[in-house]
Write a protein that holds these residues in place. Structure first.
Motif, short mmCIF file in Angstrom:
data_model
loop_
_atom_site.label_atom_id
_atom_site.label_comp_id
_atom_site.label_asym_id
_atom_site.label_seq_id
_atom_site.Cartn_x
_atom_site.Cartn_y
_atom_site.Cartn_z
N SER A 1 -56.71 31.67 -7.53
CA SER A 1 -57.75 30.96 -7.02
C SER A 1 -57.41 29.39 -6.62
N ARG A 2 -57.90 28.77 -5.81
CA ARG A 2 -57.21 27.37 -5.48
C ARG A 2 -57.56 26.27 -6.75
N ASP A 3 -58.68 26.54 -7.31
CA ASP A 3 -58.99 25.68 -8.42
C ASP A 3 -58.06 25.89 -9.45
N LEU A 4 -57.61 27.14 -9.83
CA LEU A 4 -56.79 27.42 -10.96
C LEU A 4 -55.30 27.03 -10.56
N LEU A 5 -55.03 27.21 -9.27
CA LEU A 5 -53.49 26.77 -8.85
C LEU A 5 -53.39 25.16 -9.06
N ASP A 6 -54.52 24.44 -8.48
CA ASP A 6 -54.61 22.96 -8.69
C ASP A 6 -54.59 22.43 -10.29
N LEU A 7 -55.22 23.25 -11.19
CA LEU A 7 -55.17 22.86 -12.37
C LEU A 7 -53.87 22.95 -12.88
N VAL A 8 -53.19 24.19 -12.92
CA VAL A 8 -51.92 24.27 -13.44
C VAL A 8 -50.57 23.42 -12.66
N GLU A 9 -51.00 22.84 -11.54
CA GLU A 9 -50.10 21.94 -10.86
C GLU A 9 -50.21 20.52 -11.32
N THR A 10 -51.39 20.24 -12.23
CA THR A 10 -51.61 18.75 -12.57
C THR A 10 -50.79 18.32 -13.91
N TYR A 11 -50.21 19.47 -14.42
CA TYR A 11 -49.43 19.17 -15.83
C TYR A 11 -50.27 18.97 -17.12
N GLY A 12 -51.34 17.90 -16.83
CA GLY A 12 -51.98 17.39 -17.91
C GLY A 12 -53.44 17.93 -18.36
N PHE A 13 -53.26 19.23 -17.98
CA PHE A 13 -54.56 20.12 -18.33
C PHE A 13 -54.74 20.33 -19.82
N ALA A 14 -55.98 20.75 -20.15
CA ALA A 14 -56.24 21.20 -21.31
C ALA A 14 -56.02 22.85 -21.52
#
Length: 217
Positions: free
Chosen positions: A46-59
């Motif tokens: 999913s796009r939101d999961l992809l964007d989350l991993v790309e941010t580096y600073g996720f929890a």
């Protein structure tokens, strides 16, 4: 209906080799449909999961929550779950476990592709055998006295041409399917490797943040 009837007559003229060629055609279509369903249901992110991993600073908890929305058989979920399960260990350890899981996923994605590759080679050869059989049948009708059965000779030539055409058509379809799904597999594994690198970098950043605290303790 007339066109279908003529096509059926043409296939019947193809001789006995039409039967194994038909089997190869059904097998190729079944494998390509299976692969299409597999990539559609289990190899998408999913796009939101992809964007989350790309941010580096996720929890990490946020990633775990989003993974639950994916199908349990989803290959990205399997891969990310291995990283999550080992994130408290050293980065090199987690990277090794992730690489092992990626290899298993690649093996699963490539399953039965070899059958398509085999059909690409086997179908024209079976068509060629039908060609040889049809031409031999045509030549047998030419008697020693030079008498010829025009209808029989024409039928033999038709058998030869139809078997060759069917074999080449099946090989072409299988070749396109094999190349498409091989490329899709490579793209999926590249994406998984890229996102895995993001997760490993996140673990290394966590290790760096814990470092000073560990020294003070």
């Amino acid at each position: 209906m007339q066109d279908l009837h003529e096509s059926w007559i043409a296939i019947k003229l193809g001789g006995v080799m039409i039967f194994p060629l038909s089997l190869l055609a059904v097998l190729a279509i079944a494998i390509m449909l299976e692969k299409a369903v597999l990539y559609w249901r289990y190899a998408r992110l999913s796009r939101d999961l992809l964007d989350l991993v790309e941010t580096y600073g996720f929890a990490w908890e946020t990633l775990e929550h989003k993974l639950t929305a994916l199908n349990q058989r989803n290959y990205f979920r399997r891969f990310f779950s291995v990283v999550l399960a080992n994130r408290s260990r050293p980065a090199w350890w987690t990277e090794s476990r992730a690489a092992d899981e990626a290899q298993l996923i690649e093996t699963a994605l490539s399953r039965r592709l070899w059958v398509l590759e085999t059909i690409v080679t086997a179908a024209p050869l079976l068509g060629l055998m039908g060609t040889i059989g049809g031409m031999m049948h045509a030549f047998q009708l030419i008697g020693g006295a030079g008498l010829v059965n025009p209808t029989g000779v024409t039928g033999g030539v038709a058998q030869a041409l139809i078997a060759t055409a069917v074999g080449l058509l099946i090989a072409l379809i299988s070749l396109f399917g094999f190349n498409y799904f091989s490329r899709l597999q490579a793209q999926t594994m590249d994406e998984m490797e890229r996102l895995g690198t993001r997760l490993i970098d996140h673990i290394r950043l966590d290790e760096q943040e814990r470092g000073p605290a560990g020294e003070r303790s």
